[in-house]
Design an enzyme around this catalytic site. Structure first.
Site, PDB file in Angstrom:
ATOM      1  N   ARG A  59       0.817  -1.218   0.000  1.00 28.84           N
ATOM      2  CA  ARG A  59       0.000   0.000   0.000  1.00 28.84           C
ATOM      3  C   ARG A  59       0.853   1.272   0.000  1.00 28.84           C
ATOM      4  O   ARG A  59       0.372   2.366  -0.254  1.00 28.84           O
ATOM      5  CB  ARG A  59      -0.946  -0.051   1.206  1.00 28.84           C
ATOM      6  N   TYR A 113     -18.004  14.278 -15.231  1.00 31.92           N
ATOM      7  CA  TYR A 113     -18.456  12.882 -15.165  1.00 31.92           C
ATOM      8  C   TYR A 113     -19.514  12.757 -14.054  1.00 31.92           C
ATOM      9  O   TYR A 113     -19.281  13.216 -12.922  1.00 31.92           O
ATOM     10  CB  TYR A 113     -17.240  11.991 -14.916  1.00 31.92           C
ATOM     11  N   ASP A 186      -9.092  16.845 -15.336  1.00 34.03           N
ATOM     12  CA  ASP A 186      -9.325  15.426 -15.612  1.00 34.03           C
ATOM     13  C   ASP A 186      -9.197  15.280 -17.127  1.00 34.03           C
ATOM     14  O   ASP A 186     -10.065  15.719 -17.881  1.00 34.03           O
ATOM     15  CB  ASP A 186     -10.720  15.015 -15.128  1.00 34.03           C
ATOM     16  N   LYS A 211      -9.443   3.956 -18.914  1.00 29.16           N
ATOM     17  CA  LYS A 211      -9.914   4.317 -20.259  1.00 29.16           C
ATOM     18  C   LYS A 211      -8.769   4.239 -21.270  1.00 29.16           C
ATOM     19  O   LYS A 211      -8.199   3.190 -21.441  1.00 29.16           O
ATOM     20  CB  LYS A 211     -10.569   5.689 -20.218  1.00 29.16           C
TER      21      LYS A 211
END
Ligand SMILES: Cc1ncc(COP(=O)(O)O)c(C=O)c1O
Length: 397
Positions: A59, A113, A186, A211
């Site tokens: 992590r 979005y 973004d 994407k």
């Protein structure tokens, strides 16, 4: 390994590292290890303290995820890049870690979005977060919104989802900086193949790596790329909130990145041909595509993206109803009716039941995302086959 070790110990301990030998791999190794052993506790302590580079636990950072982060920071021209398990995790980490923390204020794109908008609305509702929505193509409105109160972050999409409005990154950076705010972009839809927002003045670049960057529809991921202080904060968010990108995903995304330019070039060419075809189609009322001369930001897009306009085309059925949209979607065979974009496969999304499901119908209608609105992500298939498929499905609407 000690000769005296018993079989049960040997099988556990053997071949922990790859055997040494001449020849560097041409593909970066996938290091799937969660934990990292150190020759001394002092060294481990120094790595935990960030006094020397290294790895301690999955992590906190892994060599393979770091390789992807290095590549993305290099491509975007930022000091650092931190990867997360999805685009939403990246945006959540940035918004909470560098925008709203301690009562900070964010001015955000109204038609961002749908799930980002829903997340910001939830924060407003549940935590009294200071979020104002604005149309980023109205520069005077943005300037007024940023000037209305001390603002930490102006948050926009370089090409918006799903209306495909184009943000003037250089102008917005100026407005943000004049008001003492950072501009976060973004850039998922444009992808680094069309523009690198940092070079245009943005401070922070965010991608859903799910994407275009990965492009194969088989991994989720996100990244926040920005100055060193943002990268440090994002690293900490990954550690404490747990949304860090695991190495296998990073390895696949790095592989996808290699073909980004080729894929996007083909997708942009096909998308332009499809947009032109749909614009002349009797069953289509409206086409949103920055490559069409009729698009309100066509000139800006031409300038900002160097003559390419992205692989997504949105359009509105002349029969502007849910029934017509369902008939269109159910008729698709080659193109998937699926909730994603940027893959090498073509996909159509129906925002009213998916990305914008949580946005009130009146607000959806006000934004122009009505019941006949569809979003097509163009893949790398032969465009003639895609056009034939669209014509067949449109005939049923
Ligand atoms: C512009 C944009 N940003 C962020 C996201 C969220 O990314 P993810 O689905 O990887 O969480 C999406 C998802 O569609 C998106 O379209």
């Amino acid at each position: 390994m000690a000769e005296t070790e018993r079989f049960g110990t040997r099988v556990v301990r053997t071949a922990r590292v790859l055997p040494a030998g001449a020849g560097a791999p041409v593909v970066p190794p996938l290091v799937q290890s969660v934990a990292f052993d150190h020759p001394s506790t002092a060294e481990q302590d120094a790595v935990f303290a960030n006094e020397r580079p290294g790895y301690v636990y999955g992590r906190y950072g892994t060599p393979t995820t770091s390789a992807l982060e290095t590549a993305l920071a290099e491509i975007e021209g930022t000091d650092g890049a931190i990867c997360f398990a999805s685009g939403m995790a990246a945006i959540h980490a940035y918004v909470t870690g560098c925008g709203l923390q301690g009562g900070g204020r964010i001015v955000a794109q109204e038609d961002c979005y749908g799930q980002v908008r829903a997340m910001l609305e939830r924060m407003r509702r549940e935590q009294a977060a200071d979020v104002t929505f604005v149309d980023p193509t109205d520069l005077a409105a943005v300037r007024a919104a940023v000037a209305a109160a001390p603002t930490r972050v102006l948050y926009v999409e370089s090409i918006s989802n799903p209306l495909l409005r184009v943000a003037d990154i250089a102008a917005l950076a100026q407005i943000a900086h004049d008001g003492g705010a950072a501009l976060a972009v973004d850039a998922t839809f444009a992808s680094p193949a069309l523009a690198r927002p940092r070079a245009l003045g943005a401070d922070v670049v965010i991608h859903s790596l799910t994407k275009y960057v990965n492009g194969h529809g088989d991994v989720m991921g996100g990244v926040v790329a920005g100055p060193a202080d943002v990268a440090r904060e994002m690293r900490d968010r990954g550690i404490l909130d747990g949304g860090y990108l695991p190495p296998h995903e990073a390895w696949l995304i790095l592989r996808g990145l290699r073909t980004l330019e080729l894929r996007v070039r083909r997708q942009c060419e096909s998308a332009l041909a499809i947009a032109q075809h749909l614009a002349a189609h009797a069953k289509v009322a409206r086409v949103h595509y920055p490559g069409l001369a009729a698009h309100p930001q066509h000139e800006l897009a031409s300038r900002q993206f160097g003559g390419r306009y992205g692989g997504v085309v949105s359009f509105v059925l002349r029969a502007d109803t849910r029934d017509a949209a369902f008939r269109f979607l159910d008729a698709l065979e080659l193109i998937a009716s699926a909730t994603t974009l940027g893959d090498l496969y073509s996909e159509v999304l129906y925002p009213a039941i998916s990305s914008h499901r949580r946005i009130a119908p009146e607000e959806r209608a006000r934004l122009g995302i009505g019941d006949g609105f569809l979003r097509l992500s163009v893949g790398i298939e032969d465009p003639a086959d895609l056009i034939a498929e669209l014509d067949r499905a449109l005939a049923l609407t």
